[in-house]
Design a protein around this motif. Structure first.
Motif, PDB file in Angstrom:
ATOM      1  N   LEU A 191     -19.740   2.772   1.134  1.00  0.00           N
ATOM      2  CA  LEU A 191     -19.206   4.202   0.945  1.00  0.00           C
ATOM      3  C   LEU A 191     -17.758   3.848   0.299  1.00  0.00           C
ATOM      4  CD1 LEU A 191     -19.973   7.038   1.277  1.00  0.00           C
ATOM      5  CD2 LEU A 191     -18.909   7.127   3.403  1.00  0.00           C
ATOM      6  N   LEU A 192     -17.300   4.309  -0.632  1.00  0.00           N
ATOM      7  CA  LEU A 192     -15.959   3.907  -1.215  1.00  0.00           C
ATOM      8  C   LEU A 192     -15.121   4.993  -1.213  1.00  0.00           C
ATOM      9  CD1 LEU A 192     -14.339   2.043  -3.283  1.00  0.00           C
ATOM     10  CD2 LEU A 192     -15.079   3.611  -5.137  1.00  0.00           C
ATOM     11  N   MET A 193     -13.713   4.512  -0.939  1.00  0.00           N
ATOM     12  CA  MET A 193     -12.637   5.707  -0.770  1.00  0.00           C
ATOM     13  C   MET A 193     -11.425   5.011  -2.001  1.00  0.00           C
ATOM     14  SD  MET A 193     -10.397   4.534   2.826  1.00  0.00           S
ATOM     15  CE  MET A 193      -9.307   5.457   2.394  1.00  0.00           C
ATOM     16  N   THR A 194     -11.159   5.995  -2.549  1.00  0.00           N
ATOM     17  CA  THR A 194     -10.083   5.469  -3.364  1.00  0.00           C
ATOM     18  C   THR A 194      -8.587   5.831  -2.790  1.00  0.00           C
ATOM     19  OG1 THR A 194      -9.362   7.875  -4.317  1.00  0.00           O
ATOM     20  CG2 THR A 194     -10.956   6.377  -5.469  1.00  0.00           C
ATOM     21  N   LEU A 195      -7.467   4.872  -3.142  1.00  0.00           N
ATOM     22  CA  LEU A 195      -6.155   5.168  -2.404  1.00  0.00           C
ATOM     23  C   LEU A 195      -5.206   4.559  -3.543  1.00  0.00           C
ATOM     24  CD1 LEU A 195      -6.191   1.702  -2.120  1.00  0.00           C
ATOM     25  CD2 LEU A 195      -6.943   2.356   0.208  1.00  0.00           C
ATOM     26  N   VAL A 240      -8.730  -3.931  -8.259  1.00  0.00           N
ATOM     27  CA  VAL A 240      -9.363  -4.658  -6.866  1.00  0.00           C
ATOM     28  C   VAL A 240     -10.255  -3.801  -6.120  1.00  0.00           C
ATOM     29  CG1 VAL A 240      -7.478  -6.198  -6.881  1.00  0.00           C
ATOM     30  CG2 VAL A 240      -7.400  -4.384  -5.650  1.00  0.00           C
ATOM     31  N   LEU A 241     -11.097  -4.607  -5.359  1.00  0.00           N
ATOM     32  CA  LEU A 241     -12.144  -3.885  -4.554  1.00  0.00           C
ATOM     33  C   LEU A 241     -11.824  -4.430  -3.264  1.00  0.00           C
ATOM     34  CD1 LEU A 241     -14.422  -1.658  -4.117  1.00  0.00           C
ATOM     35  CD2 LEU A 241     -16.069  -3.690  -4.577  1.00  0.00           C
ATOM     36  N   PHE A 242     -11.361  -3.757  -2.527  1.00  0.00           N
ATOM     37  CA  PHE A 242     -11.195  -4.343  -0.882  1.00  0.00           C
ATOM     38  C   PHE A 242     -12.630  -4.093  -0.307  1.00  0.00           C
ATOM     39  CE2 PHE A 242      -7.005  -2.534  -1.965  1.00  0.00           C
ATOM     40  CZ  PHE A 242      -6.317  -3.697  -1.867  1.00  0.00           C
ATOM     41  N   MET A 243     -13.224  -5.207   0.444  1.00  0.00           N
ATOM     42  CA  MET A 243     -14.431  -5.126   0.931  1.00  0.00           C
ATOM     43  C   MET A 243     -14.589  -5.803   2.407  1.00  0.00           C
ATOM     44  SD  MET A 243     -17.397  -6.133  -1.900  1.00  0.00           S
ATOM     45  CE  MET A 243     -18.547  -5.901  -0.668  1.00  0.00           C
ATOM     46  N   ASN A 244     -15.458  -5.448   3.291  1.00  0.00           N
ATOM     47  CA  ASN A 244     -15.603  -6.106   4.555  1.00  0.00           C
ATOM     48  C   ASN A 244     -16.042  -7.324   4.270  1.00  0.00           C
ATOM     49  OD1 ASN A 244     -17.320  -6.933   6.940  1.00  0.00           O
ATOM     50  ND2 ASN A 244     -16.088  -5.201   7.816  1.00  0.00           N
ATOM     51  N   PRO A 245     -15.625  -8.470   4.896  1.00  0.00           N
ATOM     52  CA  PRO A 245     -16.250  -9.785   4.543  1.00  0.00           C
ATOM     53  C   PRO A 245     -17.628  -9.990   5.055  1.00  0.00           C
ATOM     54  CG  PRO A 245     -13.918  -9.927   5.930  1.00  0.00           C
ATOM     55  CD  PRO A 245     -14.471  -8.475   5.908  1.00  0.00           C
ATOM     56  N   GLN A 246     -17.984  -9.242   5.904  1.00  0.00           N
ATOM     57  CA  GLN A 246     -19.591  -9.339   6.261  1.00  0.00           C
ATOM     58  C   GLN A 246     -20.372  -8.635   5.133  1.00  0.00           C
ATOM     59  OE1 GLN A 246     -20.672  -7.539   9.972  1.00  0.00           O
ATOM     60  NE2 GLN A 246     -19.077  -8.525  11.157  1.00  0.00           N
ATOM     61  N   ASP A 247     -19.945  -7.636   4.436  1.00  0.00           N
ATOM     62  CA  ASP A 247     -20.348  -6.829   3.195  1.00  0.00           C
ATOM     63  C   ASP A 247     -20.506  -7.972   1.977  1.00  0.00           C
ATOM     64  OD1 ASP A 247     -21.180  -4.729   4.662  1.00  0.00           O
ATOM     65  OD2 ASP A 247     -19.177  -4.050   4.118  1.00  0.00           O
ATOM     66  N   PRO A 264     -14.108  -1.133   7.772  1.00  0.00           N
ATOM     67  CA  PRO A 264     -15.261  -1.160   8.596  1.00  0.00           C
ATOM     68  C   PRO A 264     -16.466  -1.400   7.733  1.00  0.00           C
ATOM     69  CG  PRO A 264     -13.843   0.949   9.103  1.00  0.00           C
ATOM     70  CD  PRO A 264     -13.209   0.010   8.002  1.00  0.00           C
ATOM     71  N   PRO A 265     -17.279  -2.008   8.276  1.00  0.00           N
ATOM     72  CA  PRO A 265     -18.702  -2.372   7.602  1.00  0.00           C
ATOM     73  C   PRO A 265     -19.249  -1.144   6.872  1.00  0.00           C
ATOM     74  CG  PRO A 265     -18.718  -3.254   9.757  1.00  0.00           C
ATOM     75  CD  PRO A 265     -17.796  -2.393   9.719  1.00  0.00           C
ATOM     76  N   ARG A 266     -19.761  -1.666   5.646  1.00  0.00           N
ATOM     77  CA  ARG A 266     -20.371  -0.610   4.581  1.00  0.00           C
ATOM     78  C   ARG A 266     -19.245   0.260   4.194  1.00  0.00           C
ATOM     79  NH1 ARG A 266     -26.382   0.849   5.821  1.00  0.00           N
ATOM     80  NH2 ARG A 266     -26.509   0.604   3.363  1.00  0.00           N
ATOM     81  N   CYS A 267     -17.949  -0.102   4.160  1.00  0.00           N
ATOM     82  CA  CYS A 267     -16.853   0.620   3.572  1.00  0.00           C
ATOM     83  C   CYS A 267     -16.205  -0.206   2.427  1.00  0.00           C
ATOM     84  CB  CYS A 267     -15.909   1.254   4.518  1.00  0.00           C
ATOM     85  SG  CYS A 267     -16.568   2.193   5.777  1.00  0.00           S
ATOM     86  N   ALA A 268     -15.764   0.272   1.808  1.00  0.00           N
ATOM     87  CA  ALA A 268     -14.925  -0.365   0.600  1.00  0.00           C
ATOM     88  C   ALA A 268     -13.596   0.729   0.051  1.00  0.00           C
ATOM     89  CB  ALA A 268     -15.756  -0.604  -0.427  1.00  0.00           C
ATOM     90  N   ALA A 269     -12.672   0.006  -0.573  1.00  0.00           N
ATOM     91  CA  ALA A 269     -11.693   0.856  -1.194  1.00  0.00           C
ATOM     92  C   ALA A 269     -11.259   0.179  -2.550  1.00  0.00           C
ATOM     93  CB  ALA A 269     -10.327   0.742  -0.178  1.00  0.00           C
ATOM     94  N   ALA A 270     -10.628   1.190  -3.301  1.00  0.00           N
ATOM     95  CA  ALA A 270     -10.161   0.759  -4.585  1.00  0.00           C
ATOM     96  C   ALA A 270      -9.045   1.620  -4.914  1.00  0.00           C
ATOM     97  CB  ALA A 270     -11.068   0.682  -5.780  1.00  0.00           C
ATOM     98  N   TYR A 271      -8.216   1.472  -5.929  1.00  0.00           N
ATOM     99  CA  TYR A 271      -7.104   2.049  -6.241  1.00  0.00           C
ATOM    100  C   TYR A 271      -7.471   3.166  -7.512  1.00  0.00           C
ATOM    101  CZ  TYR A 271      -4.258  -1.821  -4.597  1.00  0.00           C
ATOM    102  OH  TYR A 271      -3.579  -2.612  -3.871  1.00  0.00           O
ATOM    103  N   PHE A 272      -6.847   4.357  -7.165  1.00  0.00           N
ATOM    104  CA  PHE A 272      -7.165   5.385  -8.463  1.00  0.00           C
ATOM    105  C   PHE A 272      -5.975   5.361  -9.271  1.00  0.00           C
ATOM    106  CE2 PHE A 272      -4.872   8.073  -5.395  1.00  0.00           C
ATOM    107  CZ  PHE A 272      -3.960   8.922  -5.813  1.00  0.00           C
ATOM    108  N   PRO A 273      -5.845   5.447 -10.654  1.00  0.00           N
ATOM    109  CA  PRO A 273      -6.834   6.374 -11.156  1.00  0.00           C
ATOM    110  C   PRO A 273      -8.234   5.204 -11.606  1.00  0.00           C
ATOM    111  CG  PRO A 273      -5.060   6.062 -12.619  1.00  0.00           C
ATOM    112  CD  PRO A 273      -4.629   5.528 -11.352  1.00  0.00           C
TER     113      PRO A 273
END
Length: 785
Positions: free
Chosen positions: A671-675, A701-708, A744-753
């Motif tokens: 599940l991805l959120m933009t920021l 860039v894509l921020f990811m949990n190391p386990q993922d 958190p696991p199964r979460c990710a984040a990337a910049y908008f736009p």
């Protein structure tokens, strides 16, 4: 729609997405504190790069000061003038002012050298660095280069297109949150005189969920706190917000609160540096020391898990209330407030009792001991403020989640008394004021009645198009003219390729702007750019200095008056532009424009006091507007909920019930959120670094949990392609650099736009229709390039 399925017409058009910059990105360490020397260094760098010290200092000494101008950044309020520091700005405020007040400018020569296609191949950062737009520009049908056009000719082109539309509803009029009250009021008046309610605006992408949630529960779509409440509260719950980047001046209030012992609970998937520790860059002792620890408790909730977490906290509170009742101890809940001022409590209690802690822990990602810690802070705190931002408003269940925040405060009667209340923190300096002025596609009947009576016409009653509906209508060929009063519509909206194709199908796109951005390059068949004054610039009409006004996040209306000479003599104010368009359109002798012709647009453009007189006659709370605006601190708009008057059907605040949100992910999905990065404000990119998160030199860039990462055989700085999944649709954004991060696991984040291309056009919040930019189902694969 995936990238491979972009319509053929788009393949030969200027590109809607930025080029990849992964080769330039350097990953460094994450910061454990915000502010400090880094903020001072950035301030000097911005002044040196854009304005020079003297010009920059002249502007900064007036920003957010009585008699000065309102920062074009966020909507956080200023302290009352007696307590206001001389330097009432933040690092990102400096960036906003320097970016606007730059000495660089672009005009005919620049656009003769660079075609639209060539410009679209550049990054958003590069485009914004070229300088201020200095003259009106026209992109003729089939043209490759913008060319200068006289103001009268530009207005005539707009009028011609609007007048020949088959229906007023074939035009859409977008508004940015930077637009002043005066311009916004005239804009909506013109649009409704023209005959439509098609007034999508930037609030559709941000706090519309807050407005809907609050109107349903407390009867007003705004927050209930004042800045002084932060000096008295015992606890602050901050949900889905990163104030250190998005609202940095808020950090002063949080620092003062933490120093006097206020407990601050930060609920966010990422532990943002400013909520860990803050070094105030204007306080020497902070620069030499460790600064102030801000959050007493950080709860790294799963993306979309806020509602579950809030339910868990409230279950613990109710359990404590039951125990107190049985033992004869002091009541935990504000039972008198609940009985006198609310309804729905019994149904709320029954629904909450039916939710299991097992489901709450699973959905929130927070174990029960930490949930209990948050509840204990609530139980110890007589006065509580709850703050939130986009982390709550951009999910399918956003309205329900925000209403759980309301439930949390209703339990303790934390409304309508000092040191307590609801605080949706707005992200643009007058986005709240624009709504107050009538920039909304579904206006209240009472507002339309007052508007019609004042200006002797029948305003349209049919609801207009919001942002998502506007994009669909453009793509379906139902919109012939798209007019944007500020903003960067292409980069602010979801589903970048879909939106780009929609814009390309419009006959004429018009944008009122200060600087070049990607939205000027992905256009209708014909396009106009109308350059306007910035907040920092003097606005003189008929030789007389003018004031404009804005409404901050806490409902205070105050004046704004720039002090820098305009970048170009060809710039016009937003007010003058709106009046000019109205005059050109209503010059047509058709009887349907009679009401528009009866208004003296020239007089309104020449004297903004006249506009405010009209506002005072139409908008409640603005009586004596001109006199009250000229006081040092402006004036506070009425807010019934702040006085425990709830303008709901029952006359009471409402407890609401909602099921736990479902977030079903298939194997391999995240599940991805933009920021935002720290070097950006909304869609404006000031730089390519995000120093608090350890990113230097790029944004893809894509921020990811190391386990993922390990499960996908990815390592730090692996290059990946991201695909979003919605219904049976897929969308792909290529070539992102993976960065391991505490998320958190199964979460990710990337910049908008950059990641907006992954947000499905039809994935939006229930009731508010805000795009779900914080809740995007994705898969990640190694880059195929």
């Amino acid at each position: 729609m995936s990238e491979s399925s972009v319509p053929a017409s788009a393949s030969s058009s200027p590109q809607a997405q930025q080029p990849s910059d992964t080769a330039e990105v350097v990953v460094s360490s994450v910061s454990d504190a915000a502010g400090g020397l880094g903020a001072i260094t950035q301030t000097w760098k911005q002044l040196q790069t854009h304005t020079g010290f003297i010009r920059g200092a002249k502007a900064l000494l007036r920003v957010n000061q009585p008699g000065g101008f309102d920062c074009p950044g966020c909507a956080w309020p200023e302290p009352e003038s007696e307590a206001r520091p001389t330097l009432e700005f933040c690092e990102n405020g400096v960036k906003a002012v320097a970016w606007e007040a730059t000495r660089s400018r672009i005009g005919a020569e620049f656009f003769a050298q660079h075609s639209v296609r060539e410009l679209a191949a550049q990054s958003d950062f590069w485009l914004g660095q070229q300088g201020r737009l200095s003259e009106p520009l026209w992109l003729p049908p089939g043209g490759e280069h913008y060319r200068p056009i006289a103001w009268d000719a530009a207005l005539a082109r707009i009028a011609e297109h609007l007048q020949r539309l088959p229906s007023p509803n074939a035009a859409a009029f977008y508004t940015s949150g930077r637009t002043s009250n005066e311009a916004a009021f005239l804009y909506q008046l013109f649009v409704r005189l023209f005959g439509t309610n098609n007034l999508p605006d930037c609030a559709d992408m941000c706090h519309e969920s807050s407005g809907v949630a609050l109107r349903e529960t407390i009867g007003v779509g705004k927050g209930t706190v004042q800045l002084s409440d932060f000096e008295q509260c015992d606890a602050i719950f901050i949900l889905g917000q990163n104030p250190g980047t998005n609202h940095p001046r808020m950090m002063t209030a949080l620092k003062r609160a933490a120093e006097r012992g206020c407990q601050i609970v930060a609920i966010n998937p990422l532990a943002e540096a400013a909520l860990v520790r803050f070094r105030h860059p204007q306080e020497p002792e902070d620069l030499l020391g460790e600064g102030t620890a801000i959050a007493s408790l950080h709860l790294p909730v799963r993306i979309g898990g806020d509602a579950a977490l809030l339910k868990g906290i409230m279950k613990e509170i109710l359990a404590a209330a039951d125990a107190a009742r049985k033992s004869g101890a002091r009541p935990v809940l504000d039972e008198a407030f609940i009985a006198q001022h609310t309804d729905g409590f019994s149904g709320f209690r029954a629904a909450l009792d039916a939710v299991s802690f097992e489901d709450i822990v699973t959905d929130s990602g927070i174990d029960r001991p930490r949930i209990k810690q948050a509840a204990e802070i609530w139980l110890r705190s007589p006065r509580i403020i709850a703050c939130w931002a986009m982390g709550l408003t951009q999910h399918k269940e956003s309205v329900a989640t925000i209403q759980e925040v309301v439930n949390l405060l209703l339990l303790g009667g934390h409304l309508g008394r000092p040191g307590a209340g609801l605080c949706p923190v707005r992200g643009h300096s007058n986005v709240q004021g624009d709504r107050t002025m009538g920039i909304v596609e579904k206006p209240e009947p009472a507002f339309l009645q007052r508007l019609g009576e004042r200006f002797h016409f029948q305003p349209p009653k049919t609801p207009g198009l919001d942002t998502v509906a506007t994009i669909h209508a453009m793509r379906d060929g139902d919109i012939g003219v798209f007019f944007a009063l500020g903003g960067n519509f292409l980069s602010a909206t979801p589903d970048t390729e879909f939106t780009a194709e929609a814009l390309r199908r419009v006959a004429l796109t018009v944008q009122v702007s200060t600087k070049l951005h990607r939205g000027h390059l992905v256009t209708g068949r014909e396009a106009l750019i109308l350059p306007c004054l910035g907040r920092s610039e003097e606005d003189r009409q008929a030789g007389v200095p003018q004031l404009v006004s804005v409404e901050n996040s806490m409902g205070i209306v105050h004046a704004s008056s720039g002090n820098l000479p305009p970048t170009s003599p060809l710039l016009r104010s937003e007010v003058a532009i709106v009046c000019g368009v109205a005059q050109a359109v209503f010059a047509d002798p058709s009887p349907r424009w009679d009401a528009g012709r009866c208004i003296d647009w020239t007089a309104l453009a020449a004297d903004y006091d006249r506009i405010r007189d009209e506002i005072a006659a139409v908008v409640p709370g603005f009586a004596g507007y001109n006199a009250r605006l000229r006081t040092r601190d402006g004036f506070l708009l009425p807010n019934a909920a702040r006085e425990r008057r709830f303008l709901t059907e029952s006359g009471r605040a409402r407890f609401t019930t909602h099921p736990l949100p479902e977030h079903r992910l298939a194997d391999g999905q995240l599940l991805l959120m933009t920021l935002r990065s720290h070097d950006q404000f909304n869609t404006t990119i000031y730089g390519l670094d995000d120093r608090y998160r350890g990113i230097v030199g790029g944004r893809r860039v894509l921020f990811m949990n190391p386990q993922d990462m390990a499960k996908r055989n990815l390592t730090s700085q692996s290059r990946v392609d991201i695909t979003s999944h919605f219904r049976d649709e897929q969308r792909t954004a290529s070539d992102f650099l993976v960065v391991p991060y505490a998320i958190p696991p199964r979460c990710a984040a990337a910049y908008f736009p950059e990641a907006n291309a992954l947000v499905p056009i039809d994935s939006f919040a229930e009731k508010s229709r805000t795009p779900t930019s914080k809740s995007i189902v994705i898969t990640v694969e190694k880059h195929r390039g």
